[in-house]
Design a protein around this motif. Structure first.
Motif, PDB file in Angstrom:
ATOM      1  N   ALA A  26      -2.189 -36.835 -11.328  1.00  0.00           N
ATOM      2  CA  ALA A  26      -1.136 -36.817 -10.298  1.00  0.00           C
ATOM      3  C   ALA A  26       0.202 -36.801 -10.887  1.00  0.00           C
ATOM      4  O   ALA A  26       1.316 -36.890 -10.354  1.00  0.00           O
ATOM      5  CB  ALA A  26      -1.557 -38.305  -9.555  1.00  0.00           C
ATOM      6  N   LEU A  27       0.118 -37.762 -12.178  1.00  0.00           N
ATOM      7  CA  LEU A  27       1.511 -38.020 -12.729  1.00  0.00           C
ATOM      8  C   LEU A  27       1.981 -36.742 -13.316  1.00  0.00           C
ATOM      9  O   LEU A  27       3.269 -36.478 -12.988  1.00  0.00           O
ATOM     10  CB  LEU A  27       1.288 -38.897 -14.001  1.00  0.00           C
ATOM     11  N   HIS A  28       1.058 -35.873 -13.745  1.00  0.00           N
ATOM     12  CA  HIS A  28       1.825 -34.323 -14.154  1.00  0.00           C
ATOM     13  C   HIS A  28       2.230 -33.787 -12.944  1.00  0.00           C
ATOM     14  O   HIS A  28       3.105 -32.811 -12.922  1.00  0.00           O
ATOM     15  CB  HIS A  28       0.333 -33.666 -14.858  1.00  0.00           C
ATOM     16  N   GLN A  29       1.617 -33.714 -11.894  1.00  0.00           N
ATOM     17  CA  GLN A  29       1.942 -33.117 -10.804  1.00  0.00           C
ATOM     18  C   GLN A  29       3.162 -33.930 -10.210  1.00  0.00           C
ATOM     19  O   GLN A  29       4.408 -32.913  -9.786  1.00  0.00           O
ATOM     20  CB  GLN A  29       1.106 -33.401  -9.425  1.00  0.00           C
ATOM     21  N   ALA A  30       3.428 -34.985 -10.403  1.00  0.00           N
ATOM     22  CA  ALA A  30       4.668 -35.716  -9.874  1.00  0.00           C
ATOM     23  C   ALA A  30       5.725 -35.236 -10.572  1.00  0.00           C
ATOM     24  O   ALA A  30       6.973 -35.182 -10.374  1.00  0.00           O
ATOM     25  CB  ALA A  30       4.162 -37.188  -9.730  1.00  0.00           C
ATOM     26  N   SER A  31       5.428 -35.042 -12.071  1.00  0.00           N
ATOM     27  CA  SER A  31       6.466 -34.820 -12.859  1.00  0.00           C
ATOM     28  C   SER A  31       6.821 -33.218 -12.542  1.00  0.00           C
ATOM     29  O   SER A  31       8.147 -33.019 -12.716  1.00  0.00           O
ATOM     30  CB  SER A  31       6.069 -34.829 -14.284  1.00  0.00           C
ATOM     31  N   GLN A  32       6.043 -32.530 -12.328  1.00  0.00           N
ATOM     32  CA  GLN A  32       6.237 -31.227 -12.028  1.00  0.00           C
ATOM     33  C   GLN A  32       7.072 -30.925 -10.644  1.00  0.00           C
ATOM     34  O   GLN A  32       7.880 -30.438 -10.782  1.00  0.00           O
ATOM     35  CB  GLN A  32       5.091 -30.249 -11.698  1.00  0.00           C
ATOM     36  N   ALA A  33       6.724 -31.873  -9.767  1.00  0.00           N
ATOM     37  CA  ALA A  33       7.355 -32.038  -8.423  1.00  0.00           C
ATOM     38  C   ALA A  33       9.011 -32.309  -8.689  1.00  0.00           C
ATOM     39  O   ALA A  33       9.979 -31.800  -8.252  1.00  0.00           O
ATOM     40  CB  ALA A  33       6.685 -32.756  -7.556  1.00  0.00           C
ATOM     41  N   GLN A  34       8.847 -33.420  -9.607  1.00  0.00           N
ATOM     42  CA  GLN A  34      10.211 -33.880  -9.816  1.00  0.00           C
ATOM     43  C   GLN A  34      11.121 -32.904 -10.650  1.00  0.00           C
ATOM     44  O   GLN A  34      12.213 -32.772 -10.184  1.00  0.00           O
ATOM     45  CB  GLN A  34      10.269 -35.133 -10.877  1.00  0.00           C
ATOM     46  N   ALA A  35      10.529 -32.235 -11.490  1.00  0.00           N
ATOM     47  CA  ALA A  35      11.233 -31.099 -11.844  1.00  0.00           C
ATOM     48  C   ALA A  35      11.607 -30.092 -11.011  1.00  0.00           C
ATOM     49  O   ALA A  35      12.810 -29.559 -11.047  1.00  0.00           O
ATOM     50  CB  ALA A  35      10.443 -30.416 -13.082  1.00  0.00           C
ATOM     51  N   ASP A  36      10.761 -29.577 -10.439  1.00  0.00           N
ATOM     52  CA  ASP A  36      11.160 -28.518  -9.094  1.00  0.00           C
ATOM     53  C   ASP A  36      12.063 -29.058  -8.352  1.00  0.00           C
ATOM     54  O   ASP A  36      13.146 -28.289  -7.929  1.00  0.00           O
ATOM     55  CB  ASP A  36       9.770 -28.357  -8.270  1.00  0.00           C
ATOM     56  N   SER A  37      12.063 -30.596  -7.794  1.00  0.00           N
ATOM     57  CA  SER A  37      13.194 -31.126  -7.138  1.00  0.00           C
ATOM     58  C   SER A  37      14.490 -30.979  -7.676  1.00  0.00           C
ATOM     59  O   SER A  37      15.575 -30.488  -7.337  1.00  0.00           O
ATOM     60  CB  SER A  37      12.825 -32.365  -6.633  1.00  0.00           C
ATOM     61  N   LEU A  38      14.365 -31.306  -9.035  1.00  0.00           N
ATOM     62  CA  LEU A  38      15.837 -31.399  -9.885  1.00  0.00           C
ATOM     63  C   LEU A  38      16.328 -30.052  -9.917  1.00  0.00           C
ATOM     64  O   LEU A  38      17.395 -29.756  -9.964  1.00  0.00           O
ATOM     65  CB  LEU A  38      15.558 -31.796 -11.340  1.00  0.00           C
ATOM     66  N   ARG A  39      15.598 -28.810 -10.262  1.00  0.00           N
ATOM     67  CA  ARG A  39      15.780 -27.455 -10.338  1.00  0.00           C
ATOM     68  C   ARG A  39      16.474 -27.111  -8.753  1.00  0.00           C
ATOM     69  O   ARG A  39      17.601 -26.230  -8.698  1.00  0.00           O
ATOM     70  CB  ARG A  39      14.748 -26.442 -10.657  1.00  0.00           C
ATOM     71  N   GLN A  40      15.722 -27.643  -7.865  1.00  0.00           N
ATOM     72  CA  GLN A  40      16.349 -27.102  -6.463  1.00  0.00           C
ATOM     73  C   GLN A  40      17.628 -27.679  -6.324  1.00  0.00           C
ATOM     74  O   GLN A  40      18.570 -27.258  -5.625  1.00  0.00           O
ATOM     75  CB  GLN A  40      15.231 -27.388  -5.565  1.00  0.00           C
ATOM     76  N   ARG A  41      17.815 -29.128  -6.667  1.00  0.00           N
ATOM     77  CA  ARG A  41      19.072 -29.660  -6.383  1.00  0.00           C
ATOM     78  C   ARG A  41      20.096 -29.111  -7.419  1.00  0.00           C
ATOM     79  O   ARG A  41      21.344 -29.094  -6.616  1.00  0.00           O
ATOM     80  CB  ARG A  41      18.812 -31.362  -6.666  1.00  0.00           C
TER      81      ARG A  41
END
Length: 638
Positions: free
Chosen positions: A386-401
């Protein structure tokens, strides 16, 4: 950890199973008889008289099995084939008051008192169970038994064999309690590390079980309280009640009974109440233990049987940790039922049940610990995932931002760059008006005036777009306050068409289902919505093909639809075209930033409406807009 626990358990079982039980002689029905009475004041002279001997009943297999009660039982034991230096042992070790009566040569009786209520210093030898030395000849002795638990077996030993067997039993108990101490320390460490309530409950449960067993086997009196046997007895009964209470609390939490099985959870509460009653009786009303302990033991059997369906559902989760936890309860019940039935007096007293009953807690507790370890490992693996997925989601969110910020910066730059040519066009238009001939021909004047007005309308629209982009998040109208007022959608449509050039106006075919289409809204935003849809149709429709606009009422809504004869929208892209900065591959050669349709839908949603594609239009693209109609037409358009 799992291998260490399994190896340690196997070692305990093997060594404990190797303890020899040979060397003693039991009593048969011919040699043993019993008389039980509620009168605790009977003396040996009356009991040993000829008239009372007829009241004695043969003792089945020489074993007393009456469960819990307040009666006084007299055992008559006929000694024959007495070994040298004989000893009489009565098990189990928790028999409270025992009095041995032996006939003296002068005809009197010698009395010796012993039992778990007597200090160790009063014993002839520091043995676990009550033991008496006997005269080395055949005789008949009487034993007075006053104890809460009336289950006993007399055994005849030689002194050497009794001492050897006592040492073997101490080794067995040392292994067992060493193992249980390991379990207690593991639970304590888990609680100290995590500070979670469920680990505190597990620690309390295992500790209470260990204390109860330690006192039941006589170890507490022998090692901890040799001169305070009453405290050792208190540990026995308080440990039993506390183990039931804490076990109910822990397993109700572990099996999630309160949430998923409320009826079973209420039964666990009743069982915990029975355990609490045992604790209170032990502390304040010892007489009541004869009633509270049987109720507690029956509750353990019945309620645990009723919990088996819960364990079956836990087993069906197909997780190794859950399956071992599910096995704990039926394993514990199966191994402890013989001992429970023995304590309740439903089966004859068997020494092997008493001996191996103390081992019954080890396999279930081991299953529980291994299951908990595997479950924690699974939860830790899921947490890491879950932490890995959250990190991936955070990275994707950062890229989208970052992408949105880049797009926003691009739009701001474009807005800034448009400002200069707009100002130049505005100044040039004003200069043209001043430099016109004083009296041009009327047709020329009319054409020039029309062109000047068209330039001014275009300038006004560009300036409005720049204002919205700067003040409301660069084409994000979510925070732009709506200036609601009564409007006519049909009139807005006509005004939007008039801002197009003559050639473009001739391509539109307007159809209306009435003279007025009343609604409430922001005229600037709605005009922008209509113009975006019109320009989108002009941009993508095939040249010289008509574009249809229909405005009509449908119940409490107004439907505005624009349909063109163009390439249409590829299947699967019906929603993608409304996303910000999204442009389809087949339209990449057309000018645009991918904001028009996104902005149009946002404006529609702000007005309580919907904008989408009409799937039934067969020729190209058809956008259909639904807006709420004004509640009162006359008032809305006043």
């Amino acid at each position: 950890m799992t291998r260490a626990l399994s190896t340690l358990l196997l070692l305990c079982l093997l060594l404990a199973g190797g303890v020899a039980h040979a060397g003693f002689r039991t009593f048969s029905e011919r040699d043993a008889a019993v008389y039980c009475s509620a009168d605790a004041g009977l003396d040996i002279d009356r009991v040993a008289s000829a008239g009372w001997q007829t009241r004695f009943q043969p003792l089945p297999d020489g074993k007393l099995a009456r469960g819990y009660g307040h009666d006084t039982c007299w055992l008559r034991l006929k000694l024959s084939d007495v070994p040298p230096r004989p000893w009489l042992e009565l098990i189990p070790s928790y028999l409270a008051r025992l009095s041995l009566y032996q006939r003296l040569p002068d005809g009197g009786w010698q009395r010796r008192d012993i039992g778990s209520w007597r200090p160790v210093s009063a014993m002839e030898l520091p043995l676990i169970a009550a033991s008496f030395s006997l005269l080395p000849h055949e005789q008949t002795v009487f034993v007075k038994v006053q104890s809460l638990a009336l289950n006993a077996q007399p055994r005849l030993w030689s002194e050497a064999e009794l001492a050897a067997h006592n040492n073997q039993r101490l080794l067995q108990l040392g292994l067992i309690y060493g193992y249980m101490l390991t379990m207690v320390l593991i639970a304590l460490a888990a609680w100290l590390i995590t500070r979670r309530a469920q680990h505190a409950k597990l620690f309390g449960y295992i500790l209470a079980v260990a204390c109860h067993r330690f006192a039941t086997d006589g170890m507490a009196r022998l090692l901890l309280f040799p001169e305070q046997p009453q405290i050792a007895l208190l540990c026995n009964y308080v440990g039993l009640g506390a183990a039931v209470m804490l076990g109910c609390a822990y397993f109700a939490h572990l099996l999630e009974l309160k949430r998923d099985y409320p009826r079973t959870y209420r039964l666990y509460q009743l069982q915990a109440a029975a355990g609490a009653a045992t604790v209170l009786c032990a502390l304040f009303w010892p007489f009541g233990l004869a009633y509270s302990i049987p109720v507690t033991l029956y509750a353990i059997i019945v309620i645990n049987l009723l919990t088996l369906p819960v364990c079956w559902r836990l087993w069906r989760r197909n997780d190794s940790g859950d399956r071992l936890i599910a096995l704990h309860l039926p394993t514990n019940l199966a191994l402890n039922i013989p001992a429970l039935l023995l304590h309740l007096g439903h089966i004859p007293y068997q020494s092997w049940i008493q001996e191996y009953g103390r081992l019954a807690d080890l396999p279930p507790i081991t299953l529980l610990y291994i299951g908990l370890f595997l479950r924690m490992r699974t939860l830790e693996r899921e947490r890491i995932e879950a932490l890995h997925q959250a990190s991936q989601a955070q990275a994707d969110s950062l890229r989208q931002r970052e992408a949105r910020e880049e797009q926003a910066d691009l739009l701001a730059m474009i807005t800034h760059e448009i400002r200069t040519p707009v100002a130049i066009i505005d100044a040039a238009s004003s200069s043209l008006r001043l430099l016109e001939e004083d009296a041009p021909a009327p047709p020329v004047l009319a054409q020039r005036q029309a062109r000047h007005e068209r330039i001014q309308r275009a300038l006004q629209r560009m300036q409005e777009l720049m204002r919205l982009a700067e003040q409301h998040g660069r084409a994000d109208v979510s925070d732009a306050g709506l200036h609601n007022r009564p409007l006519d959608l049909l009139e807005l449509t006509r005004r939007s068409l008039e801002q197009l050039d003559a050639d473009a106006q001739r391509r539109f075919w307007l159809q209306s289902g009435g003279a007025r289409m009343p609604l409430c809204g922001d005229d600037q935003l709605l005009t922008m919505l209509l113009q975006n849809l019109m320009e989108n149709a002009l941009k993508y429709a095939h040249p010289d093909t008509p574009i249809q606009i229909g405005v009509h009422r449908l119940a409490d809504r107004i439907v505005w639809q624009i349909s063109d004869y163009g390439p249409g929208i590829a299947p699967g892209q019906e929603e993608a075209i409304f996303q910000r900065f999204t442009r389809l591959a087949e339209t990449s050669n057309r000018p645009g930033l991918g904001l028009g349709l996104h902005l149009a839908r946002r404006i529609a949603v702000q007005h309580g409406g919907e904008l989408g594609l009409d799937p039934h239009w067969p020729h190209g693209a058809s956008f259909i807009l639904h807006l709420p109609k004004a509640a009162h037409d006359a008032h809305s358009l006043a």
